[in-house]
Each structure stands twice: as C-alpha cells, then as structure tokens.
Design a protein around this motif. Structure first.
Motif, PDB file in Angstrom:
ATOM      1  N   THR A 130      87.949 122.491 138.360  1.00 56.16           N
ATOM      2  CA  THR A 130      86.992 121.439 138.685  1.00 56.16           C
ATOM      3  C   THR A 130      85.755 122.015 139.372  1.00 56.16           C
ATOM      4  N   PRO A 131      84.642 121.280 139.374  1.00 52.07           N
ATOM      5  CA  PRO A 131      83.443 121.737 140.082  1.00 52.07           C
ATOM      6  C   PRO A 131      83.687 121.935 141.580  1.00 52.07           C
ATOM      7  N   GLU A 132      84.524 121.079 142.181  1.00 53.83           N
ATOM      8  CA  GLU A 132      84.820 121.237 143.611  1.00 53.83           C
ATOM      9  C   GLU A 132      85.523 122.565 143.871  1.00 53.83           C
ATOM     10  N   THR A 133      86.461 122.923 142.995  1.00 54.76           N
ATOM     11  CA  THR A 133      87.157 124.200 143.154  1.00 54.76           C
ATOM     12  C   THR A 133      86.209 125.374 142.952  1.00 54.76           C
ATOM     13  N   LEU A 134      85.288 125.248 142.012  1.00 57.36           N
ATOM     14  CA  LEU A 134      84.313 126.318 141.800  1.00 57.36           C
ATOM     15  C   LEU A 134      83.464 126.527 143.045  1.00 57.36           C
ATOM     16  N   THR A 135      83.081 125.446 143.700  1.00 58.03           N
ATOM     17  CA  THR A 135      82.343 125.564 144.960  1.00 58.03           C
ATOM     18  C   THR A 135      83.172 126.274 146.016  1.00 58.03           C
ATOM     19  N   MET A 136      84.445 125.921 146.090  1.00 59.96           N
ATOM     20  CA  MET A 136      85.327 126.568 147.046  1.00 59.96           C
ATOM     21  C   MET A 136      85.484 128.059 146.738  1.00 59.96           C
ATOM     22  N   ILE A 137      85.520 128.400 145.464  1.00 60.84           N
ATOM     23  CA  ILE A 137      85.620 129.806 145.057  1.00 60.84           C
ATOM     24  C   ILE A 137      84.416 130.591 145.565  1.00 60.84           C
ATOM     25  N   HIS A 138      83.214 130.055 145.373  1.00 65.01           N
ATOM     26  CA  HIS A 138      82.006 130.750 145.812  1.00 65.01           C
ATOM     27  C   HIS A 138      81.999 130.941 147.334  1.00 65.01           C
ATOM     28  N   ASP A 139      82.404 129.922 148.069  1.00 65.88           N
ATOM     29  CA  ASP A 139      82.441 130.037 149.525  1.00 65.88           C
ATOM     30  C   ASP A 139      83.451 131.085 149.978  1.00 65.88           C
ATOM     31  N   THR A 140      84.610 131.108 149.339  1.00 67.12           N
ATOM     32  CA  THR A 140      85.660 132.043 149.751  1.00 67.12           C
ATOM     33  C   THR A 140      85.295 133.474 149.371  1.00 67.12           C
ATOM     34  N   GLN A 141      84.653 133.647 148.230  1.00 65.47           N
ATOM     35  CA  GLN A 141      84.186 134.987 147.866  1.00 65.47           C
ATOM     36  C   GLN A 141      83.230 135.534 148.934  1.00 65.47           C
ATOM     37  N   ALA A 142      82.303 134.674 149.388  1.00 67.48           N
ATOM     38  CA  ALA A 142      81.367 135.094 150.429  1.00 67.48           C
ATOM     39  C   ALA A 142      82.094 135.457 151.713  1.00 67.48           C
ATOM     40  N   ALA A 143      83.116 134.656 152.070  1.00 63.46           N
ATOM     41  CA  ALA A 143      83.876 134.936 153.284  1.00 63.46           C
ATOM     42  C   ALA A 143      84.654 136.240 153.163  1.00 63.46           C
ATOM     43  N   LEU A 144      85.164 136.549 151.982  1.00 63.53           N
ATOM     44  CA  LEU A 144      85.891 137.811 151.774  1.00 63.53           C
ATOM     45  C   LEU A 144      84.965 139.015 151.951  1.00 63.53           C
ATOM     46  N   PHE A 145      83.760 138.930 151.398  1.00 65.93           N
ATOM     47  CA  PHE A 145      82.813 140.033 151.557  1.00 65.93           C
ATOM     48  C   PHE A 145      82.357 140.163 153.011  1.00 65.93           C
ATOM     49  N   ALA A 146      82.256 139.043 153.709  1.00 66.33           N
ATOM     50  CA  ALA A 146      81.917 139.111 155.132  1.00 66.33           C
ATOM     51  C   ALA A 146      83.002 139.839 155.904  1.00 66.33           C
ATOM     52  N   ASP A 147      84.263 139.522 155.607  1.00 69.68           N
ATOM     53  CA  ASP A 147      85.382 140.203 156.266  1.00 69.68           C
ATOM     54  C   ASP A 147      85.388 141.694 155.939  1.00 69.68           C
ATOM     55  N   LEU A 148      85.121 142.025 154.677  1.00 69.93           N
ATOM     56  CA  LEU A 148      85.109 143.432 154.270  1.00 69.93           C
ATOM     57  C   LEU A 148      84.024 144.193 155.024  1.00 69.93           C
ATOM     58  N   HIS A 149      82.858 143.574 155.190  1.00 71.44           N
ATOM     59  CA  HIS A 149      81.766 144.203 155.942  1.00 71.44           C
ATOM     60  C   HIS A 149      82.193 144.445 157.401  1.00 71.44           C
ATOM     61  N   ILE A 150      82.829 143.445 157.997  1.00 72.54           N
ATOM     62  CA  ILE A 150      83.301 143.584 159.382  1.00 72.54           C
ATOM     63  C   ILE A 150      84.316 144.714 159.494  1.00 72.54           C
ATOM     64  N   TYR A 151      85.209 144.801 158.512  1.00 75.01           N
ATOM     65  CA  TYR A 151      86.206 145.871 158.511  1.00 75.01           C
ATOM     66  C   TYR A 151      85.542 147.244 158.459  1.00 75.01           C
ATOM     67  N   TYR A 152      84.567 147.399 157.570  1.00 76.26           N
ATOM     68  CA  TYR A 152      83.883 148.688 157.469  1.00 76.26           C
ATOM     69  C   TYR A 152      83.109 148.999 158.755  1.00 76.26           C
ATOM     70  N   LYS A 153      82.512 147.974 159.363  1.00 74.19           N
ATOM     71  CA  LYS A 153      81.816 148.199 160.630  1.00 74.19           C
ATOM     72  C   LYS A 153      82.787 148.670 161.713  1.00 74.19           C
ATOM     73  N   SER A 154      84.008 148.137 161.690  1.00 70.58           N
ATOM     74  CA  SER A 154      84.999 148.538 162.691  1.00 70.58           C
ATOM     75  C   SER A 154      85.413 149.991 162.533  1.00 70.58           C
ATOM     76  N   LEU A 155      85.183 150.562 161.344  1.00 73.60           N
ATOM     77  CA  LEU A 155      85.478 151.971 161.109  1.00 73.60           C
ATOM     78  C   LEU A 155      84.332 152.879 161.541  1.00 73.60           C
ATOM     79  N   GLY A 156      83.240 152.263 162.010  1.00 73.79           N
ATOM     80  CA  GLY A 156      82.096 153.043 162.454  1.00 73.79           C
ATOM     81  C   GLY A 156      81.112 153.392 161.352  1.00 73.79           C
TER      82      GLY A 156
END
Length: 444
Positions: free
Chosen positions: A363-389
């Motif tokens: 559904t379109p609602e699920t597609l919106t949720m997918i885009h938001d969660t993808q962004a949140a995953l990349f944000a977490d990945l960036h934070i993880y890499y920052k924690s490694l220095g």
C-alpha cells in the motif's frame, strides 16, 4: 515456555513495554457517540475509533506514532497549504503531521519506550562538524512527551513532492534508534536456532547439557530442509517483535514483505555465518548450512547422499547447486572479508532488505513507512561509524563498500531461485512448501 525462559530480563522488560503500549493504543479505540459513523479528523476516511485523543483512521494513527517515535521532521514545498484528504494524504507528510497536531492528536500519548529504538532526550546539541544540521526547539503549542527537540536535516530529493529528511547527518550525541533493537532480535534468533539444531539432531537432555561449545559437523540435505521450515516460522515472530516498525504494517503487506525478506535472510545469513566461521582463510571452501552444519564445495555430493527427497543422483543435485554455492564463497564471502563486515553492518543490510520498496502490491502507506525506515537505518549506520572514530570521507567510503554488497546478495538469491526451478523441472528432488515459497518469491 522454554523460549520465554531464555529471554533476558532486559528483553522481557522491552517486550512488556511494547505490549503495554499496544494495549494503551488499542484500548483508546471507542465508538462515536449516538451510534454515528466516525470520520478521521485528519484525512476524512472512516475512523475505527480514538487514537491519541482524536478520532482517526489507522493509517493516520500509525503515521503520527511513527513520526513522533522516530522524531521525523518534514518540509512542505507548498508553504504548508497542501490539502489532506483520503486520496492525497500521502502527498505531503509535513502538512499531514501539522494537521494531526492541529486537530489535537497528543504526542504525549505515544509511548517512546514502545519502540525500543533509543532513549528520550531533553536536550540535543548541534555537532560542530555537521554544518547542515539545524536544530530547533518544538513549538510550545505542539504537545510533546519529552519536551525535546525535533531535528530538521538538509533536504534530499523526495518522491511525489515529498522532501525526505537528510538522515545521513545525525547529531553527535544522538543514539542509534533501530539497529540495536534489531541486533537484540537477531541474537535471540541465534539462541533459538541452537535449540532448533538440537531438536533436529534428536539430542537427549544429557547431550544438550554436555555441549559446552558448539561443534561443527557435516551438514545433510534432509536436516537442513527441516530446519529451514522451522526457521521460517521463528523469523516471523522475531521480525514482528524486534524489527520496528514492521509490527505496524497491514497484515497483507507483512506477508508480502516477509516472503521477500526471508529469501534474502536465508542466503545472507548462510554467507555471514560462513564468513564468521571460515572467512579468515580464503582457501577454506566450507559453507554453513541452515542446520548449523557445513558443506565442502569440493565434496558437495555428500550433502545429498541418502536424502529421501532427492530423486536423482547426489552428483546431479550437486551440479545444479554448485555454481550458486561457489558464487557465495568467492564473491559474497570474499567481499565480506575485504570490508571486514561487522555485526552492526550486517544487521543494517538485513534491515534494508526487509524495508525494500521493490515489493509489488504494498500500500502507499507502507511505502511511506519504508522510506522513513530506510532513512532511519542510514542515520543509525552513520552514528555507528562515527562511534568508531571515522570522519566524513571514511564514512562515505565505508557506506559505499557496504552498499556494493547488496546487489551481489541479490544476484545470489536469483541464482538460488533458478536452481530450485531447474531441480524441480528435472525432478532432482521434491520441493517442499518452504522451497516452493522461496522459488516463487518476489526478488526486487
């Protein structure tokens, strides 16, 4: 139950909070007065009851909860004048959220601990190196459960007039929100998987207690098939409980997305566990199979010997599946070895495969949720890499190398699906329900 006894106290607390919040949200559903049909005050669709103090439909309630829980901030391209109605409620998330607030939806009713994706923060400071990150305090008229700050990132190109947030530049102090909970769920899955292996092996209680360290043994086709069937059911619960916000999807979308995801999990986890056990030696040709045992590509025929469901010779079966197995060993595990794939990076890969926008029929609602969660995953990945220095250019390189692994994993899934089709076509073995589901699944 035995599974619940294996949960840690922290896991039990998280699951308790998730269940309590589920009751809070669902118990708020009430019938409209005087037997009238309630209308969603946000999009004018039919409402199924009260959500966060306002009569809304489930789609708008889920959108509001997700926005508050993930602290998402949107930007309107039309100066906040977009009409929000049933047929166009996904066109502008900024105006949709503003209308949610204006009609009285209470952010304070959203249980932040429900998601298990990070602690509440009362104060957030801008990272000196992140010049494109703007932090502003919440409007006093907006209800807030944490009296904190919303983040507004530099926009990147969106879809259908929507401006997605630049989640690739999180604040330095911001905790990861999704990956830690997914990691917890994956670790729980691994512990259950060990019990599954013992069950398939018909180990006695005394044998189970005598096992101090897991011992690797040769795998067999029949035991691997049994474990694969059981794991498909186990993973559904893990994904629904730990891979937020999968639990909020409509049932039909859950089925479609999980069916696609399980194909990737099966192949990706086989490669990752092989990499962790044998990846240090590029000359080791062993691969971990679903039953926890291993196969040697140089002796793949042994995997199919004395298998009741194999209708052809073991050599014929080995010839069909050897190219796909060799691809996993040489290309995928080789890539993991070169980039030194970590557990956190692996979990991020799983998340991106789960939240794939290429699944047909959602559904379109699920597609919106997918885009938001993808962004949140990349944000977490960036934070993880920052924690490694790591600095900006290093993070970009690491992220790029990680993303280069995904098309290789996709190719592996396609090859395995083609192998199943060949095996069935030439009656090499009888495909069970699990294999048929794998063969017929959508691969984006």
């Amino acid at each position: 139950t035995p599974d619940s006894l294996s949960l840690s106290r922290s896991t039990q607390r998280v699951m308790k909070h998730m269940w309590m919040d589920h009751l809070i949200v669902e118990s708020s559903t009430a019938s409209p007065p005087d037997g009238q049909t309630a209308i969603c005050e946000v999009c004018q669709d039919l409402s199924d009851g009260l959500h966060f103090s306002v009569y809304t439909c489930r789609a708008c309630a889920a959108f509001f909860r997700r926005t508050v829980s993930l602290k998402l901030e949107y930007t309107c391209r039309s100066d906040g004048r977009c009409p929000i109605e049933k047929s166009a409620r996904n066109m502008c998330r900024s105006c949709r959220f503003a209308k949610c607030v204006n009609v009285g939806m209470q952010a304070g009713a959203v249980q932040m601990s429900r998601d298990g994706i990070g602690k509440r923060r009362d104060v957030a400071k801008q990272s000196p190196g992140a010049t494109s990150v703007i932090v502003r305090k919440l409007d006093p008229t907006r209800p807030s459960s944490s009296e904190g700050f919303y983040k507004e990132y530099s926009p990147v190109s969106g879809v259908a007039g929507i401006t997605l947030q630049h989640a690739f530049l999180p604040m330095r102090q911001e905790p990861m929100r999704i990956l830690p909970k997914m990691q917890e769920g994956y670790n729980h899955f691994l512990s259950i998987r060990k019990a599954t292996h013992s069950l398939v092996e018909n180990d006695s209680l005394s044998q189970m207690f005598q096992k101090n360290e897991p011992s690797l043994r040769p795998s067999h086709f029949e035991s691997s098939k049994k474990v694969c069937q059981m794991e498909a059911h186990l993973v559904t619960d893990i994904v629904n409980t730990y891979f937020y916000p999968f639990c909020e999807l409509p049932f039909n979308d859950k089925v479609l997305m999980f069916k696609n995801f399980f194909c990737y999990l099966s192949q990706t986890d086989r490669a990752f566990q092989s990499y962790k056990n044998f990846g240090s030696d590029p000359n080791d040709d062993r691969l971990i199979m679903p039953d926890g045992g291993y196969i040697k590509l140089s002796d793949l025929e042994s995997f199919y010997v004395n298998a009741e469901s194999v209708k052809s010779s073991p050599a014929d079966a080995a010839n069909i599946f050897r190219p796909a197995m060799q691809y996993i060993l040489d290309v995928i595990i080789g890539h993991m070895r070169r980039i030194r794939l970590s557990d956190t990076e692996y979990i991020c890969i799983l998340g991106l495969f789960l939240w794939s926008e290429g699944v047909a029929g959602i559904t379109p609602e699920t597609l919106t949720m997918i885009h938001d969660t993808q962004a949140a995953l990349f944000a977490d990945l960036h934070i993880y890499y920052k924690s490694l220095g790591l600095d900006g250019s290093q993070i970009t390189t690491k992220t790029g190398l990680l993303m280069m692994l995904m098309p290789k994993l996709t190719r592996s899934v396609v090859m395995m699906r083609e192998n199943y089709e060949l095996a069935e076509l030439f009656n090499v073995f009888e495909a069970d329900v699990c294999c048929k589901s794998f063969k017929n699944s959508t691969v984006d």
